[in-house]
Design an enzyme around this catalytic site. Structure first.
Site, PDB file in Angstrom:
ATOM      1  N   THR A 217      40.733  34.377  35.110  1.00  0.00           N
ATOM      2  CA  THR A 217      42.021  35.082  35.106  1.00  0.00           C
ATOM      3  C   THR A 217      42.189  35.978  33.879  1.00  0.00           C
ATOM      4  OG1 THR A 217      43.033  33.157  34.021  1.00  0.00           O
ATOM      5  CG2 THR A 217      43.142  33.259  36.431  1.00  0.00           C
ATOM      6  N   GLY A 219      42.600  38.955  31.719  1.00  0.00           N
ATOM      7  CA  GLY A 219      42.942  40.359  31.934  1.00  0.00           C
ATOM      8  C   GLY A 219      43.701  40.657  33.208  1.00  0.00           C
ATOM      9  N   THR A 220      44.303  39.651  33.837  1.00  0.00           N
ATOM     10  CA  THR A 220      45.025  39.917  35.092  1.00  0.00           C
ATOM     11  C   THR A 220      46.213  40.850  34.877  1.00  0.00           C
ATOM     12  OG1 THR A 220      46.218  37.839  34.773  1.00  0.00           O
ATOM     13  CG2 THR A 220      44.330  37.800  36.265  1.00  0.00           C
TER      14      THR A 220
END
Length: 275
Positions: A217, A219-220
């Protein structure tokens, strides 16, 4: 995108993550995957990997402003997104130059804390972000903890509280033109779906997607805001652009396991449609 419509030029003003999962490198990947030409202004540097942030080195505010001015003087910029800015003087410099150049689309991702829990925005910079930068934005994309900080409240825990927070955040934006809050509900306790709220002061639109079970997850938030910035000049309809950006991120999360990057929270697969 129609053949007679120019390829959009989209600018990311953010920090550098050497692992490529977040920050400017992730932004450029998302913009490229969605048909935009990405440009970048470096606002901060980090020493980090998928397991955490070891150090942060700021870029002098005057040099950040010089990067912005030099780019705008030569390149047509169709949309801007900001990510990690880090320090109060940098935020002030970015706000002053964006107020001068007046981009048509400005997506503000109020990056405060990394996926690993590292603080990425100095506490004394929150007021400047809220008072100087937020009013310039056409779309803001806070997650629930960031919304709590911007509103000086605890993070919300229910959909009803999300709605009230979206309304209060919209009140902090300018009243002229089209302004939207995209409140990301990924931190909502007990939710089986990833529910976001899109609010313009009138409409309250729910954007739901399946919650993807993955540890990758990293850098979402960067990816979603970059995708939205890339799509707005092509679609020019915020709800539709937000739906497509969310669908892109959902699939990037679903395909993230195909990558093998680092030993911590790996990145999403920005180029899942290509390789």
């Amino acid at each position: 995108m129609p053949a007679d419509r120019p390829i959009p030029h989209v600018l990311s003003i953010a920090g550098v993550d050497p692992s490529g999962g977040a920050g400017i490198l992730a932004d450029i990947k998302a913009m490229s995957a969605l048909g935009a030409y990405g440009c970048a202004v470096v606002a901060a540097m980090t020493a980090q990997n998928t397991q955490g942030v070891a150090d942060v080195a700021p870029v002098p505010p005057a040099f950040v402003a010089r990067q912005i001015d030099t780019l705008f003087a030569d390149v047509r910029i169709d949309a801007v997104k900001t990510g990690m800015l880090g320090q109060q003087p940098v935020i002030a410099a970015v706000a002053e130059r964006l107020d001068h150049w007046q981009p048509v689309h400005f997506v503000l991702d109020p990056v405060m804390v990394s996926t690993s829990g590292a603080l990425l925005l100095e506490r004394n910079a929150i007021g400047t972000l809220r008072d100087a930068l937020l009013p310039l934005a056409t779309v803001i994309t806070p997650n629930l903890p960031e919304a709590g900080v911007l509103l000086d409240e605890r993070p919300v825990e229910t959909v009803r509280e999300m709605r009230r927070a979206a309304e209060r955040l919209r009140d902090k934006m300018a009243y002229s033109g089209r302004r939207w809050v995209l409140l990301k509900g990924g931190h909502l306790p007990g939710s089986e779906a990833a529910l976001d709220l899109l609010h313009d002061g009138d409409r309250m639109i729910e954007l739901a997607a399946p919650r993807i079970d993955t540890r990758n997850t990293h850098g979402t938030g960067c990816t979603l805001s970059a995708a939205l910035a890339a799509l707005l000049p092509q679609i020019d309809d915020v709800p539709e652009a937000a739906r497509r950006a969310k669908a892109y991120l959902t699939e990037a999360l679903r395909q993230a396991g195909r990558l093998d990057i680092g030993k911590g929270h790996g990145p999403v697969h920005h180029f899942h449609a290509w390789w």
